[in-house]
Design an enzyme around this catalytic site. Structure first.
Site, mmCIF file in Angstrom:
data_model
loop_
_atom_site.group_PDB
_atom_site.id
_atom_site.type_symbol
_atom_site.label_atom_id
_atom_site.label_comp_id
_atom_site.label_asym_id
_atom_site.label_seq_id
_atom_site.Cartn_x
_atom_site.Cartn_y
_atom_site.Cartn_z
ATOM 1 N N LYS A 103 0.839 -1.198 0.000
ATOM 2 C CA LYS A 103 0.000 0.000 0.000
ATOM 3 C C LYS A 103 0.870 1.243 0.000
ATOM 4 O O LYS A 103 2.003 1.232 0.496
ATOM 5 C CB LYS A 103 -0.952 0.029 1.196
ATOM 6 C CG LYS A 103 -0.301 0.101 2.593
ATOM 7 C CD LYS A 103 -0.029 1.489 3.107
ATOM 8 C CE LYS A 103 0.734 1.476 4.428
ATOM 9 N NZ LYS A 103 1.380 2.720 4.803
ATOM 10 N N ALA B 285 10.351 -3.185 5.618
ATOM 11 C CA ALA B 285 10.487 -1.997 6.491
ATOM 12 C C ALA B 285 10.522 -0.714 5.674
ATOM 13 O O ALA B 285 11.289 0.197 5.956
ATOM 14 C CB ALA B 285 11.735 -2.098 7.382
ATOM 15 N N ALA C 164 3.774 -1.518 4.112
ATOM 16 C CA ALA C 164 2.911 -2.503 4.768
ATOM 17 C C ALA C 164 3.106 -3.927 4.250
ATOM 18 O O ALA C 164 2.152 -4.693 4.130
ATOM 19 C CB ALA C 164 1.437 -2.087 4.661
ATOM 20 N N ASP D 257 -2.678 -1.505 9.646
ATOM 21 C CA ASP D 257 -3.012 -1.512 8.221
ATOM 22 C C ASP D 257 -3.225 -2.908 7.646
ATOM 23 O O ASP D 257 -3.275 -3.078 6.422
ATOM 24 C CB ASP D 257 -2.017 -0.673 7.394
ATOM 25 C CG ASP D 257 -0.591 -0.860 7.843
ATOM 26 O OD1 ASP D 257 -0.302 -1.927 8.400
ATOM 27 O OD2 ASP D 257 0.216 0.071 7.635
HETATM 28 O O1 C5P Z 1 -0.256 -0.905 14.212
HETATM 29 P P1 C5P Z 1 1.171 -1.075 13.803
HETATM 30 O O2 C5P Z 1 1.787 -2.321 14.370
HETATM 31 O O3 C5P Z 1 1.397 -0.920 12.341
HETATM 32 O O4 C5P Z 1 1.915 0.151 14.477
HETATM 33 C C1 C5P Z 1 3.310 0.180 14.625
HETATM 34 C C2 C5P Z 1 3.674 1.344 15.539
HETATM 35 O O5 C5P Z 1 3.465 2.583 14.830
HETATM 36 C C3 C5P Z 1 2.858 1.460 16.799
HETATM 37 O O6 C5P Z 1 3.407 0.695 17.840
HETATM 38 C C4 C5P Z 1 2.952 2.950 17.107
HETATM 39 O O7 C5P Z 1 4.187 3.278 17.694
HETATM 40 C C5 C5P Z 1 2.952 3.562 15.718
HETATM 41 N N1 C5P Z 1 1.586 3.950 15.273
HETATM 42 C C6 C5P Z 1 0.967 5.041 15.858
HETATM 43 N N2 C5P Z 1 -0.280 5.406 15.442
HETATM 44 C C7 C5P Z 1 -0.925 4.712 14.479
HETATM 45 C C8 C5P Z 1 -0.324 3.591 13.866
HETATM 46 C C9 C5P Z 1 0.955 3.229 14.284
HETATM 47 O O8 C5P Z 1 1.543 5.699 16.740
HETATM 48 N N3 C5P Z 1 -2.148 5.105 14.096
#
Ligand code: C5P
Length: 305
Positions: free
Chosen positions: A10, A100, A104, A140
């Site tokens: 994405k 990374a 996603a 995501d």
């Molecule tokens: O949800 P995901 O595992 O992709 O998020 C990775 C990190 O990115 C979270 O632990 C957080 O630190 C940050 N994040 C955030 N706000 C979001 C999505 C991700 O702060 N809406």
């Protein structure tokens, strides 16, 4: 029996961020867009969970955890638990999505496993429940199930398909060095300590996506996190300028970066921009969107006696 599911990368056509919530996550208004870079995930019945990863020549898979620490095993366990099953699976992932990179890829793999095991185990999880499981795996992951172009709210996990009449061409430049998503959010917090609680809406994109006109979309693209990513990695700003000078209508950081994406007027223009940027960057990919979310490959089903 084994099954192969393909899931897309994405990019975010719009990403606006509000101040952190009590749980530490940031409220988002984002517009996700699935592009034609895919991971293929093959799941087979097995007596123990396992995860192995290989990749296209230009994808660095060294950092992807093997076995239990891999998100694909967490996804599989979650689905088994939801249905009260003690079944296990071997999961092989072939990655073409930069690792990374803010595209996603891990989320795509998790979504692919949910779809693969749902089919392999014939448990027929209703769509809303599969989306709920996906949201537990990452913000995501639900979008990777949906694909196309979609609005994301909450922390990004609440998704709603959006009308998109375009066929958009992108040049994608991953960085050889990853950038941690939490680090980018943390840096954004320090840059904007007084950010409003509610992220800005994505009104301009609605019209642009309906017209299918690249110039309209270029003017409507927006990423709040770009300033934080470029501050941490100034070379991303240089890359964006180069891509725009080479003919891209607009360049931007994808999500939390470090991958940068460049919207081009069409396929030929994307080839041109890609060829200029590949003089200085090892990996430069062309992709189009929107494309479908996680789906079983018709020739990816194998049955063994
Ligand atoms: O949800 P995901 O595992 O992709 O998020 C990775 C990190 O990115 C979270 O632990 C957080 O630190 C940050 N994040 C955030 N706000 C979001 C999505 C991700 O702060 N809406």
């Amino acid at each position: 029996m084994s099954l192969t599911v393909r899931a897309p990368a994405k990019i975010n056509l719009h990403l606006s961020v509000g101040s952190p919530r009590p749980d530490g996550f940031h409220p988002l208004v984002t517009v996700y867009h699935a592009v034609s870079l895919y991971d293929d995930v093959t799941a087979s019945d097995a007596s123990a969970w396992s995860a192995t990863t290989t990749g296209a020549d230009d994808v660095q898979v060294d950092g992807v955890p093997e076995g239990e620490d891999n998100i694909v095993v967490r996804a599989g366990r979650l689905l088994a638990q939801r249905h009260g099953l003690s079944r296990r699976a071997a999961v092989q992932t072939y990655k073409s999505i930069p690792v990374a990179g803010g595209m996603a890829g891990g989320s795509a793999d998790a979504a692919a496993v949910l779809v693969a095991l749902d089919r392999l185990w014939d448990v027929r999880t209703p769509d809303d429940q599969l989306l709920a499981l996906a949201s537990r795996l990452g913000s995501d992951v639900p979008f990777a199930l949906l694909g196309g172009t979609a609005l994301g709210t909450g922390r990004g996990e609440i998704v709603e398909p959006w009308e998109d009449n375009g066929s958009w061409w992108w040049v994608v430049v991953p960085s050889t060095q990853g950038l941690s998503t939490p680090e980018v959010y943390r840096h954004w917090d320090t840059l904007f300590p007084d950010a409003p609680a509610q992220p800005a809406p994505a009104h301009r994109l609605v019209g642009a996506l309906k017209t299918g006109e690249p110039l309209r979309l270029a003017a409507a693209l927006h990423n709040d996190l770009q300033v934080a990513a470029v501050d941490l990695r100034p070379e991303l700003g240089v890359l964006i300028e180069r891509g725009e000078a080479a003919g891209a209508l607009r360049g931007m950081v994808s999500g939390s970066g470090p991958t940068c994406v460049f919207l081009c007027a069409g396929r030929d223009e994307a080839s041109e921009v890609a060829s200029v940027l590949s003089e200085e960057h090892a990996v430069v990919l062309a992709a189009h969107g929107p494309v479908a979310g996680a789906h079983v490959l018709p020739d990816g089903i194998e049955t063994t006696e």
